[in-house]
Design a protein around this motif. Structure first.
Motif, PDB file in Angstrom:
ATOM      1  N   UNK A 477      -5.861  -0.353  -2.571  1.00 22.90           N
ATOM      2  CA  UNK A 477      -4.576   0.237  -2.956  1.00 22.90           C
ATOM      3  C   UNK A 477      -4.631   1.758  -2.792  1.00 22.90           C
ATOM      4  N   UNK A 478      -5.738   2.350  -3.270  1.00 25.26           N
ATOM      5  CA  UNK A 478      -5.889   3.805  -3.178  1.00 25.26           C
ATOM      6  C   UNK A 478      -5.891   4.264  -1.718  1.00 25.26           C
ATOM      7  N   UNK A 479      -6.568   3.476  -0.866  1.00 25.35           N
ATOM      8  CA  UNK A 479      -6.672   3.902   0.529  1.00 25.35           C
ATOM      9  C   UNK A 479      -5.488   3.422   1.366  1.00 25.35           C
ATOM     10  N   UNK A 480      -4.506   2.796   0.730  1.00 29.86           N
ATOM     11  CA  UNK A 480      -3.314   2.354   1.465  1.00 29.86           C
ATOM     12  C   UNK A 480      -2.126   3.227   1.071  1.00 29.86           C
ATOM     13  N   UNK A 481      -2.400   4.439   0.645  1.00 30.25           N
ATOM     14  CA  UNK A 481      -1.333   5.344   0.244  1.00 30.25           C
ATOM     15  C   UNK A 481      -0.586   4.831  -0.972  1.00 30.25           C
ATOM     16  N   UNK A 482      -1.257   4.037  -1.803  1.00 34.14           N
ATOM     17  CA  UNK A 482      -0.671   3.448  -3.010  1.00 34.14           C
ATOM     18  C   UNK A 482       0.614   2.679  -2.717  1.00 34.14           C
ATOM     19  N   UNK A 483       0.618   2.018  -1.593  1.00 30.44           N
ATOM     20  CA  UNK A 483       1.778   1.187  -1.231  1.00 30.44           C
ATOM     21  C   UNK A 483       1.336  -0.276  -1.318  1.00 30.44           C
ATOM     22  N   UNK A 484       1.976  -1.046  -2.204  1.00 30.69           N
ATOM     23  CA  UNK A 484       1.550  -2.432  -2.402  1.00 30.69           C
ATOM     24  C   UNK A 484       1.710  -3.278  -1.151  1.00 30.69           C
ATOM     25  N   UNK A 485       2.810  -3.044  -0.403  1.00 31.23           N
ATOM     26  CA  UNK A 485       3.037  -3.877   0.785  1.00 31.23           C
ATOM     27  C   UNK A 485       1.900  -3.682   1.788  1.00 31.23           C
ATOM     28  N   UNK A 486       1.471  -2.428   1.922  1.00 30.87           N
ATOM     29  CA  UNK A 486       0.387  -2.132   2.852  1.00 30.87           C
ATOM     30  C   UNK A 486      -0.936  -2.721   2.331  1.00 30.87           C
ATOM     31  N   UNK A 487      -1.116  -2.635   1.004  1.00 30.65           N
ATOM     32  CA  UNK A 487      -2.328  -3.211   0.405  1.00 30.65           C
ATOM     33  C   UNK A 487      -2.387  -4.708   0.709  1.00 30.65           C
ATOM     34  N   UNK A 490      -3.340  -5.304   4.302  1.00 33.42           N
ATOM     35  CA  UNK A 490      -4.751  -5.079   4.604  1.00 33.42           C
ATOM     36  C   UNK A 490      -5.646  -6.143   3.979  1.00 33.42           C
ATOM     37  N   UNK A 491      -5.231  -6.639   2.833  1.00 30.61           N
ATOM     38  CA  UNK A 491      -6.030  -7.690   2.197  1.00 30.61           C
ATOM     39  C   UNK A 491      -5.711  -9.061   2.771  1.00 30.61           C
ATOM     40  N   UNK A 492      -4.686  -9.062   3.637  1.00 29.89           N
ATOM     41  CA  UNK A 492      -4.261 -10.315   4.258  1.00 29.89           C
ATOM     42  C   UNK A 492      -3.856 -11.347   3.215  1.00 29.89           C
ATOM     43  N   UNK A 493      -3.083 -10.910   2.255  1.00 27.13           N
ATOM     44  CA  UNK A 493      -2.529 -11.869   1.301  1.00 27.13           C
ATOM     45  C   UNK A 493      -1.018 -11.681   1.263  1.00 27.13           C
ATOM     46  N   UNK A 494      -0.362 -12.697   0.797  1.00 27.92           N
ATOM     47  CA  UNK A 494       1.073 -12.654   0.664  1.00 27.92           C
ATOM     48  C   UNK A 494       1.435 -11.596  -0.386  1.00 27.92           C
ATOM     49  N   UNK A 495       2.402 -10.722  -0.113  1.00 27.62           N
ATOM     50  CA  UNK A 495       2.745  -9.661  -1.065  1.00 27.62           C
ATOM     51  C   UNK A 495       3.120 -10.200  -2.452  1.00 27.62           C
ATOM     52  N   UNK A 496       3.842 -11.324  -2.471  1.00 27.64           N
ATOM     53  CA  UNK A 496       4.236 -11.902  -3.756  1.00 27.64           C
ATOM     54  C   UNK A 496       3.014 -12.326  -4.572  1.00 27.64           C
ATOM     55  N   UNK A 497       2.051 -12.936  -3.871  1.00 28.73           N
ATOM     56  CA  UNK A 497       0.836 -13.376  -4.550  1.00 28.73           C
ATOM     57  C   UNK A 497       0.020 -12.189  -5.049  1.00 28.73           C
ATOM     58  N   UNK A 498      -0.005 -11.129  -4.235  1.00 31.73           N
ATOM     59  CA  UNK A 498      -0.763  -9.949  -4.643  1.00 31.73           C
ATOM     60  C   UNK A 498      -0.138  -9.351  -5.901  1.00 31.73           C
ATOM     61  N   UNK A 499       1.174  -9.316  -5.904  1.00 26.87           N
ATOM     62  CA  UNK A 499       1.908  -8.785  -7.041  1.00 26.87           C
ATOM     63  C   UNK A 499       1.516  -9.545  -8.313  1.00 26.87           C
ATOM     64  N   UNK A 500       1.525 -10.872  -8.219  1.00 19.48           N
ATOM     65  CA  UNK A 500       1.182 -11.695  -9.385  1.00 19.48           C
ATOM     66  C   UNK A 500      -0.275 -11.491  -9.799  1.00 19.48           C
ATOM     67  N   UNK A 501      -1.154 -11.455  -8.780  1.00 19.35           N
ATOM     68  CA  UNK A 501      -2.574 -11.290  -9.071  1.00 19.35           C
ATOM     69  C   UNK A 501      -2.820  -9.935  -9.735  1.00 19.35           C
ATOM     70  N   UNK A 502      -2.175  -8.897  -9.190  1.00 25.60           N
ATOM     71  CA  UNK A 502      -2.374  -7.550  -9.729  1.00 25.60           C
ATOM     72  C   UNK A 502      -1.917  -7.490 -11.189  1.00 25.60           C
ATOM     73  N   UNK A 503      -0.823  -8.200 -11.486  1.00 23.01           N
ATOM     74  CA  UNK A 503      -0.343  -8.213 -12.875  1.00 23.01           C
ATOM     75  C   UNK A 503      -1.344  -8.937 -13.772  1.00 23.01           C
TER      76      UNK A 503
END
Ligand code: ATP
Ligand code: MG
Length: 508
Positions: A477-487, A490-503
């Motif tokens: 996240x830090x190295x992606x300019x703090x942009x979740x979509x970019x994170x 780069x992690x190759x996960x669905x943005x919705x899933x990342x959002x849930x996981x991050x929460x």
């Protein structure tokens, strides 16, 4: 114990009867397996310096997805070169391609092994292999008997290939103008109904010059399909040019696509061809087309309609002859209704929409793909064998794979590293613990992490995994300019899933 005339005759009848069926080779191999009391039997097809299993008996199910290159498998190379029945000495130290792949037989050291090359006329079309745990198992059969078996099987294979050719659309009788020599030609692995259907569609659409729009979730194999379309088209001898529309800053996008002339803008010190010109008479693959800025969509549409374009800074129009294949993992129809994607361009591109199904809908393919990637790992890491335990196979089959085939590929690579680090042997068996599941989603650590001795008993595996995820996501996240979509990208996960996981991990 020899092969009776009856059993050979029964085999011959079996072969004839089975010719039209899709499972014909399975029946043939089962008959041989039983008649000769083998522990593992396989019929392999030879093409482009590699062997591909057509049917097996006594082997793990993922073997059907494996591809055995001559370079990596000296036994198969010996068979390919032999011209006759090959009997390997029971204590031969040439590695066996099925090492670790015969269920309940962890290691295949001293054993009986016979290989028979199969020919159609002068050309090698396949091989039949027999393995037995008893070192003297095949001694009673004479070379003469085995040759009869090989010629019956070779005849069946040759006829079947001929029948398959007859069933193909007439256009495929025209030999493609060019065949790349290297066997890096990526194959689409899969025998499930949706994938067989897709391969058929590719065969029909490829030779036409129409635009194709490939739709499907991330990691489903869209790029592979674009390559197959080009390879099977009449343009195969000409270039396939790749352009990722998502990676195009708007300022350079027009020049990337259409080229520019010297002095067109600051920094344009030479004339430069755009991707369209580079793809002239070939194919242009516009990946992630859904991300193409609206202004360029209009210009792209114009080229598609009139076949002419202008380099940036030039008035003169150029004519190009380019076939377009586009791909996206976005819901492009929704993008159209939301006004983010031009409807006219969408209709123009989607003359032939090809939908690539997500991995979770391909059931039986998961284990084939797993085998395919295990074999790749084996070569890549120079291991003797990489086997998938039945329990791990079952776990992979039921996982949800939001990152699809790419995620499976990475999971196998990482599990191989984990398993190897644990066993420190060249024979690796992937067990469920080398993959870890978190709510149906497979989570595999990216690298074997090291911990201080005091940490070890303090944390449960679950907590350690969560800590790893927290740190890793935080760093990306830090190295992606703090942009979740970019994170997420780069992690190759669905943005919705990342959002849930991050929460869940308390990062949001
Ligand atoms: N059917 C298949 N057989 C073998 N390998 C496959 C198959 N499908 C996908 N792969 C492999 O999985 C990886 C991901 O595939 P690919 O890059 O084509 O996905 P994609 O659909 O373009 O994903 P994205 O939308 O994220 O760009 C690649 O390494 C590809 O070779
Ligand atoms: Mg892609």
């Amino acid at each position: 114990m020899t092969l009776s005339v009856q059993s050979l005759a029964a085999l011959a009848v079996e072969i004839q009867n089975g010719l039209q069926n899709r499972d014909r080779f399975t029946r043939l191999i089962n008959s041989i397996h039983h008649a000769l009391r083998c522990d593992a039997t396989a019929l392999l097809r030879y093409e482009n310096r590699q062997f591909r299993p057509l049917a097996t008996a006594g082997l793990a199910p993922d073997v059907m997805g494996r591809r055995f290159s001559l370079e990596a498998h000296p036994r198969l190379e010996a068979i390919a070169r032999a011209g006759d029945v090959v009997r390997f000495p029971a204590d031969s130290d040439l590695p066996d391609p099925y090492d670790g792949l015969i269920p309940d037989q962890q290691e295949l050291h001293v054993h009986a092994c016979v290989g028979m090359p199969l020919f159609s006329g002068q050309s090698l079309i396949g091989a039949l292999t027999l393995d037995g745990m008893n070192a003297a198992q095949f001694d009673p059969y004479s070379d003469e008997e085995l040759r009869i078996l090989a010629s019956l099987t070779g005849g069946a294979l040759s006829n079947a290939l001929l029948l398959d050719r007859l069933e193909e659309p007439a256009s495929s009788f025209v030999p493609p103008p060019h065949r790349p020599e290297d066997n890096e030609e990526a194959e689409i692995i899969g025998e499930s109904v949706p994938i067989r259907h897709l391969k058929k569609e590719i065969g029909v659409i490829a030779p036409s010059d129409l635009s194709v729009l490939i739709l499907g979730e991330t990691g489903t194999g869209k790029e592979l399909i674009a390559q197959a379309l080009h390879r099977q088209s009449t343009r195969a001898a000409m270039p396939l040019i790749y352009l990722n529309c998502a990676a195009l800053p708007e300022t350079v996008a027009e020049s990337e696509l259409f080229g520019h002339v010297k002095g067109a803008f600051t920094g344009a010190i030479h004339d430069r061809k755009g991707k369209f010109e580079l793809a002239d008479k070939g194919t242009l693959f516009l990946d992630e087309i859904g991300e193409l800025p609206l202004s360029l969509q209009a210009k792209l549409l114009r080229v598609l309609q009139y076949g002419d374009l202008q380099r940036v800074g030039e008035d003169r129009a150029l004519t190009v002859d380019v076939r377009i294949i586009a791909a996206t993992n976005l819901d492009i129809r929704r993008a159209v209704t939301e006004g983010k994607f031009r409807a006219d361009l969408y209709h123009r591109l989607s003359v032939f929409p090809l939908f690539v199904p997500p991995l979770r809908e391909r059931g039986e393919d998961i284990v084939l793909l797993a085998g395919f990637f295990c074999e790749k790992c084996r070569s890549k890491f120079g291991l003797q064998s990489v086997a998938l335990s039945p329990a791990a196979g079952a776990q992979l089959t039921t996982a949800s794979w939001p990152g699809n085939v790419r995620e499976l590929e990475h999971a196998i690579y990482r599990a191989t590293l984990m398993a190897q680090a644990e066993s420190r042997s060249r024979d690796v068996v992937l067990l469920p613990q080398h993959f870890s599941l978190d709510g149906g989603r497979l989570v595999v650590p990216t690298a074997p992490a090291t911990f201080t001795a005091s940490e070890l008993p303090e944390r449960s595996l679950h907590e350690a995994t969560r800590q790893f995820q927290r740190d890793y996501i935080q760093q990306v996240y830090q190295t992606s300019g703090k942009v979740w979509a970019e994170t997420a990208r780069r992690l190759e996960v669905d943005p919705g899933n990342l959002h849930r996981l991050a929460r869940k991990l308390g990062l949001k």
